[in-house]
Design an enzyme around this catalytic site. Structure first.
Site, PDB file in Angstrom:
ATOM      1  CB  SER A  32      15.996  20.259 -21.722  1.00 58.80           C
ATOM      2  OG  SER A  32      15.667  20.845 -22.977  1.00 58.80           O
ATOM      3  CG  ASN A 119      19.421  17.658 -33.938  1.00 54.10           C
ATOM      4  OD1 ASN A 119      18.695  17.826 -32.955  1.00 54.10           O
ATOM      5  ND2 ASN A 119      19.265  16.641 -34.770  1.00 54.10           N
ATOM      6  CB  THR A 164      60.043  14.323   0.290  1.00 55.82           C
ATOM      7  OG1 THR A 164      60.995  13.889   1.260  1.00 55.82           O
ATOM      8  CG2 THR A 164      60.724  15.324  -0.652  1.00 55.82           C
ATOM      9  CB  SER A 286      33.108  25.185  16.484  1.00 57.05           C
ATOM     10  OG  SER A 286      32.375  24.298  17.302  1.00 57.05           O
ATOM     11  CE  LYS A 292      38.304  23.437  15.602  1.00 57.94           C
ATOM     12  NZ  LYS A 292      37.456  22.255  15.420  1.00 57.94           N
ATOM     13  CG  ASN A 294      36.581  25.013  12.247  1.00 63.06           C
ATOM     14  OD1 ASN A 294      37.535  24.661  12.952  1.00 63.06           O
ATOM     15  ND2 ASN A 294      35.316  24.840  12.615  1.00 63.06           N
ATOM     16  CD  GLU A 299      37.838  22.300   6.913  1.00 62.28           C
ATOM     17  OE1 GLU A 299      37.410  21.238   7.365  1.00 62.28           O
ATOM     18  OE2 GLU A 299      37.706  23.396   7.495  1.00 62.28           O
ATOM     19  CE1 TYR A 326      20.967  16.541 -29.575  1.00 56.81           C
ATOM     20  CE2 TYR A 326      19.049  15.223 -30.146  1.00 56.81           C
ATOM     21  CZ  TYR A 326      19.700  16.061 -29.274  1.00 56.81           C
ATOM     22  OH  TYR A 326      19.104  16.419 -28.094  1.00 56.81           O
ATOM     23  CD  GLN A 331      16.625  17.421 -23.229  1.00 58.31           C
ATOM     24  OE1 GLN A 331      16.198  17.734 -24.347  1.00 58.31           O
ATOM     25  NE2 GLN A 331      15.826  16.958 -22.282  1.00 58.31           N
ATOM     26  CE  LYS A 334      21.330  21.613 -23.750  1.00 61.00           C
ATOM     27  NZ  LYS A 334      21.481  20.160 -24.053  1.00 61.00           N
TER      28      LYS A 334
HETATM   29  N1  ARG Z   1      16.807  20.044 -25.888  1.00 58.43           N
HETATM   30  C1  ARG Z   1      17.599  19.394 -26.860  1.00 58.43           C
HETATM   31  C2  ARG Z   1      19.012  19.151 -26.318  1.00 58.43           C
HETATM   32  O1  ARG Z   1      19.346  19.746 -25.375  1.00 58.43           O
HETATM   33  C3  ARG Z   1      17.678  20.227 -28.098  1.00 58.43           C
HETATM   34  C4  ARG Z   1      17.887  19.448 -29.354  1.00 58.43           C
HETATM   35  C5  ARG Z   1      16.737  18.544 -29.567  1.00 58.43           C
HETATM   36  N2  ARG Z   1      16.736  17.945 -30.850  1.00 58.43           N
HETATM   37  C6  ARG Z   1      15.900  17.001 -31.137  1.00 58.43           C
HETATM   38  N3  ARG Z   1      15.954  16.523 -32.327  1.00 58.43           N
HETATM   39  N4  ARG Z   1      15.086  16.493 -30.243  1.00 58.43           N
HETATM   40  O2  ARG Z   1      19.768  18.364 -26.832  1.00 58.43           O
END
Ligand code: ARG
Length: 469
Positions: A32, A119, A164, A286, A292, A294, A299, A326, A331, A334
């Site tokens: 990640s 975690n 309305t 445009s 134009k 715009n 938008e 967990y 993951q 995010k």
């Molecule tokens: N990259 C993981 C996440 O975003 C971090 C936590 C990972 N924990 C694990 N036990 N694999 O959730």
């Protein structure tokens, strides 16, 4: 598919029980770091507090703590200067930073992770990060609200048609319309500050799921990080992502509001309405039609609403049916959260910059309010004041409007004799009632559209804003 060999040995952080290296594709698939490195500064902030607490309770000695803290400071500098080398092999932001710490300060670096797990670490990082971002978003909401209030104050006397069903209904003041927008954004602001309370709770100390055997002091860590309190339950602390969902729900409602405002701005800048002018710097042209101009900014904001709704459903679905505690699924929290933040900040910046620059075409608004029999209700109310029942008054006005349409003139353009065909209750004073100014001024109660009420409401809104920030 047979596992593709990797050139590397097993992952240092958890490879002890493994007999073969991770498949090269799986390594990339599960990593990640490409996106969670955005949490780096907050990851360091969390680690600094954790190490400080560990030293306070005697799990680290002072020398170890100082080595860790100065190592982390050095890493912060490397990241800020863009010199840090991120490695997919080290999976995520947490292990990248920890590995670099050990590179820098030797085996003491390996003690940082005592009494915690990724975690509780990742849950803490997201909360620290989101808390800072919420404060930025709140600042932009304040700026937008201020712009709306100031413009409303300036346009308190400007008359426009109120709608309305997008049909002319009754005259309103432009200031009143702008304060309606302000109310929507004020509620969003309130929702955001409420969400912040639940973001500001500390997962650290939950460790992997069950807590830790070290004599940690979670109140110390919470205080160092400015959290309101430690999370109450370790299982919940590592698995809870409600706060991200709540933020995205706030963002979805905000974007819904901005999309409504956008829609009106787009309509109003059209040649058919021509109610406002947006300065050229918020518009584009445009490549084929030279005439134009715009309204791209509203938008685009209207369009971006869709992706934020998508993230809300994405996050809700991510969390659906997850067993405690967990799971790696998390993951995936995010990217939708980051994109929601970027989208919200961009849209708010555009709106907060644009609103003060809106120019009302007052004559056009006035002219439009004169069409469409916008004072018909005022005529009915007049008849009621003279003794008619409201239902009868409604019917009388309906007949007057039908007559007006046939003769192509507004109610206010009819002669007294013409009006009196429909009711003997109508006297010369009717013409004060049928003017647009008379119509708006008569709605003179709290929440009404009368210019004096708009000015008073703008002042109350200003006071409320000063009180909430
Ligand atoms: N990259 C993981 C996440 O975003 C971090 C936590 C990972 N924990 C694990 N036990 N694999 O959730």
């Amino acid at each position: 598919m047979s596992p593709s060999p990797t050139s590397n040995s097993t992952n240092q952080s958890w490879g002890g029980r493994f007999n073969e290296p991770t498949d090269a594709f799986v390594e990339r698939f599960t990593a990640s770091v490409d996106f969670d490195r955005r949490l780096a500064i907050h990851d360091i902030q969390g680690s600094v507090a954790h190490a400080t607490m560990l030293a306070r309770v005697g799990v680290l000695d002072e020398e170890e703590r100082d080595a860790i803290l100065s190592g982390l400071e050095g890493i912060r500098g490397e990241i800020e200067r863009g010199e840090f080398e991120w490695s997919v092999r080290l999976e995520d932001v947490h292990m990248n930073i920890e590995a670099r710490l050990t590179d820098k300060i030797g085996i003491t670096g390996k003690k940082l992770h005592t009494g915690r797990s990724r975690n509780d670490q990742v849950a803490t990082d997201i909360r620290l990060f989101l808390r800072d971002e919420i404060d930025i978003v709140a600042g932009e909401l304040t700026r937008l609200r201020r712009g709306l209030i100031d413009l409303a104050d300036r346009e308190a006397d400007t008359i426009m048609p109120g709608f309305t069903h997008l049909q002319t209904a009754q005259p309103v003041t432009f200031g009143h319309h702008l304060l309606a927008w302000q109310e929507m954004i004020a509620r969003d602001h309130e929702r955001l500050l409420d969400c912040r309370k639940r973001v500001n709770v500390m997962p650290l100390g939950a460790a992997a799921l069950a807590g830790t055997t070290y004599p940690i002091d979670r109140h110390v860590t919470a205080e160092l990080l400015g959290f309101e309190r430690p999370a109450e339950n370790s299982l919940d602390a590592v698995s809870d992502r409600d706060f991200a969902i709540e933020f995205t729900a706030f963002a979805s409602i905000l974007l819904m509001h901005l999309s409504r405002m956008s829609e009106e701005l787009v309509l109003w800048t059209s040649a058919q309405f021509d109610f406002i002018d947006l300065p050229d710097r918020f518009c584009t042209g445009s490549s084929i039609m030279p005439q134009k101009k715009n309204p791209d900014v509203p938008e685009l904001v209207r369009g971006k609403t869709g992706r934020v709704y998508g993230h809300l459903i994405g996050l809700l679905t991510l969390m659906k049916s997850q067993p405690l505690a967990y799971n790696k699924d998390n993951q995936e929290d995010k990217e939708p959260l980051f994109d929601t933040l970027d989208t919200v900040k961009g849209c708010l910046r555009a709106f907060a910059d644009m609103v003060p620059a809106i120019e009302a075409r007052k004559e056009r608004m006035y002219e439009a309010a004169q069409g469409g029999f916008s004072t018909a209700t005022d005529l009915a109310d007049y008849l009621v004041r003279k003794g008619a029942a409201f239902r009868d008054a409604h019917a009388i006005v309906g007949q007057s409007v039908a007559y007006s349409i046939r003769h192509r003139k507004d109610l206010s353009e009819m002669t007294l004799e013409e009006l009196q065909q429909f009711s003997a209750l109508i006297g010369r004073d009717i013409f004060d009632v049928l003017t647009l100014e008379g119509s708006v001024a008569a709605r003179n109660h709290i929440g009404g559209t009368a210019p004096d009420q708009v000015r008073a409401a703008a002042q109350r809104a200003r006071d409320a804003l000063a009180g909430s920030t």
